[in-house]
Design an enzyme around this catalytic site. Structure first.
Site, PDB file in Angstrom:
ATOM      1  CB  CYS A 158      72.197  36.318  85.430  1.00 57.04           C
ATOM      2  SG  CYS A 158      71.849  34.766  84.706  1.00 57.04           S
ATOM      3  CG  PHE A 168      69.316  44.405  79.773  1.00 58.54           C
ATOM      4  CD1 PHE A 168      70.216  44.454  78.662  1.00 58.54           C
ATOM      5  CD2 PHE A 168      69.598  44.681  81.140  1.00 58.54           C
ATOM      6  CE1 PHE A 168      71.506  44.698  79.816  1.00 58.54           C
ATOM      7  CE2 PHE A 168      70.343  44.911  82.100  1.00 58.54           C
ATOM      8  CZ  PHE A 168      71.787  44.407  81.581  1.00 58.54           C
ATOM      9  CB  SER A 188      66.301  43.358  89.013  1.00 59.36           C
ATOM     10  OG  SER A 188      65.801  43.486  89.452  1.00 59.36           O
ATOM     11  CD  GLU A 213      60.640  48.564  80.083  1.00 58.79           C
ATOM     12  OE1 GLU A 213      61.406  47.200  79.902  1.00 58.79           O
ATOM     13  OE2 GLU A 213      60.645  48.600  81.010  1.00 58.79           O
ATOM     14  CD  GLU A 251      72.958  41.115  89.584  1.00 56.20           C
ATOM     15  OE1 GLU A 251      71.735  41.481  89.626  1.00 56.20           O
ATOM     16  OE2 GLU A 251      73.364  40.095  88.937  1.00 56.20           O
TER      17      GLU A 251
END
Ligand code: NAD
Length: 497
Positions: free
Chosen positions: A283, A151, A228, A178, A383
């Site tokens: 990220c 996303f 992820s 999504e 994370e």
């Protein structure tokens, strides 16, 4: 507010979902559902892959000049109309418009790289490898390739792969997140306008079912995944088990090592920009400042000063930082602040309950700074993917490097110092795939390749650049002899000369 439907894009046309399954898409700054995205069922997955498969041979056989011309036309459309795409991204992801424009520009770099893919696709030729025998190699496309994206970069991450895969002659099926699926449809329309034949680029909206469809379908030859770490590992294992080439980029926990000789104003600017840009949903965001003592107190003071100037609010207004992507994600990130408190860390700035320039229902969480984070705490080991910057104090350069190298992830890192020797030692010793030296977010330019080490990547090939070209093509090597009058004779051995 009425909700609209986000369709698939199959065989060159928007295709409404027919499965009866949908997922909500929110406007994070308003905190309301604005759209529902189709979630593919088996029949839709099959139709999407079948149309990509049918379109492949003609695209594979189109000249390189034609294929790169389409990519060039797409670049022109992107350049002229990126504002439209940025608005779509902001309305579904929440990042501020200037940051959405920034991600498009970074994606566009790969589009521009792919315009010159002819140079990268040249083969080798050896004349007279043996007497009268020539050996040469070519690189060919794979067929239908799947891209599964996260996303946090609805345009940039797909653009790490799409232009290279298409210019190399593959058909692409993109399965976007999504949570923000509309950017993919905008890009599909733009590619069609650029002259891409129908079926060569497909958008398959969906969830795990669509991902599993791509991972197991025999027509799909390769998968590029970004998301992820647990899902990346699953995608890598499932895809390779089904005979596919897979590159699966996972999560991150990026550290910034600050040596006592560093320029603390530059460090503070960099920590704030890299920690809170895009609400920490990057990220390559910096999530841990590793301060080599005695630098921590002075640095924290400068960071706090800068944090106080940040304007949080609706990304369509003139703000520095927007909301988080969903209420659920906001609550999860806020949970880490609570955990930090429980684990004995010092909450220096608490982003919960801040004032914002936006709707009260938005998914807000302000920039948060936590000092003395225990390295055993989940706040340190996991994370967080939100606007939460941790500080860990260490006594020496060596202790800082050990801390970073002991971590599970290896995506990005940075060192801040004025000592060239220390920086050079760091680049040699650090076990991380992308390293910044006085640069906080060292995302490689398009003609290098993007990817980390350890739990930040599964597979041995990074995104874009030469490695991306390698990933989306396979080499074929020919050994040829054209008969001349002197040929002939029986010889059962390998040729000797
Ligand atoms: P995610 O793993 O939840 O989703 C990524 C994709 O996988 C989406 O398309 C999603 O629909 C799909 N997916 C989700 N659950 C699945 C399941 N159970 N089975 C199969 N597919 C599934 O990631 P996200 O929350 O969208 O994105 C954020 C994550 O992506 C962070 O961990 C971030 O570090 C990572 N990321 C990494 C990079 C990188 O280059 N290493 C770049 C961007 C984002």
């Amino acid at each position: 507010m009425s909700t609209s439907a986000v369709p698939h894009w199959i065989n060159g046309h928007p295709t409404p979902g027919a499965s009866g399954r949908t997922a909500p898409v929110y406007d994070p700054a308003l905190g309301v559902e604005t759209k529902r995205v189709a979630l593919a069922n088996e029949a839709e997955i099959e139709a999407a892959i079948a149309s990509a498969h049918a379109a492949y041979p003609e695209w594979r056989d189109a000249s390189l000049a034609k294929r790169t011309a389409v990519i060039f036309n797409f670049r022109e459309i992107l350049n002229a109309r990126k504002g439209e795409l940025a608005e779509i991204i902001t309305s579904e992801h929440g990042k501020v418009v200037s940051d959405a424009l920034g991600e498009i520009s970074r994606g566009q770099e790969v589009v521009e790289f792919a315009c010159g893919l002819n140079q990268m696709l040249k083969g080798d030729f050896t004349e007279n490898a043996s007497t009268g025998v020539d050996v040469y190699s070519i690189r060919q496309p794979l067929g239908v390739v799947g891209i599964i994206s996260p996303f946090n970069f609805p345009a940039m991450v797909p653009l790490w792969f799409i232009p290279v895969a298409l210019a190399a002659g593959n058909s692409v099926v993109l399965k976007p997140s999504e949570k923000d699926p509309s950017a993919a449809i905008w890009m599909a329309e733009a590619l069609k306008e650029a002259g891409l034949p129908d079926g060569v680029f497909t958008v398959l909206q969906g969830d795990k079912l669509a991902v599993d469809g791509l991972l197991t379908h025999p027509h799909v030859k390769a998968i590029s995944f970004v998301g992820s770490t647990p899902i990346a590992q699953y995608v890598y294992e499932t895809g390779t088990k089904h005979g596919k080439r897979v590159q699966a980029l996972g999560g991150a926990k990026n550290h910034m090592l600050v040596l006592p000789d560093a320029d603390l104003d530059l460090v503070a600017d960099s920590a704030v920009n890299a920690g809170f840009g895009s609400a920490g949903e990057r990220c390559m965001a910096i999530s841990v400042v590793v301060a080599v003592e005695p630098v921590a107190d002075a640095l924290i003071a400068k960071v706090v000063e800068r944090m106080a100037t940040l304007k949080i609010g609706d990304g369509r207004r003139n703000c520095d930082m927007g909301p988080l992507v969903t209420r659920e994600h906001r609550d999860k990130v806020a949970g880490y602040i609570e955990l930090a408190d429980t684990d004995g860390a010092t909450i220096v700035v608490d982003g919960r309950g801040i004032n914002v320039d936006g709707d009260a229902n938005g998914f807000w969480l302000g920039p948060t700074l936590i000092d003395n984070v225990p390295t055993t705490s989940r706040v340190y080991t996991e994370e967080i993917f939100g606007p939460v910057l941790s500080v860990v104090r260490v006594p020496s350069y060596e202790a800082g490097v050990k801390l970073i190298n002991d971590g599970a992830f290896g995506n990005g890192t940075a060192i801040f110092t004025n000592d060239g020797g220390a920086a050079r030692r760091f680049q040699n010793e650090i076990e991380v795939g992308m390293v910044g030296i006085n640069v906080p977010i060292p995302v490689p330019v398009a003609y290098y390749s993007f990817g980390g080490f350890k739990s930040s990547i599964f597979g041995d090939t990074k995104a874009y650049g030469a490695e991306g070209v390698h990933f989306f093509t396979r080499s074929k090597t020919m050994t040829s002899r054209w008969l001349d009058p002197s040929h002939g004779g029986i010889n059962l051995g390998f040729p000797q000369n």
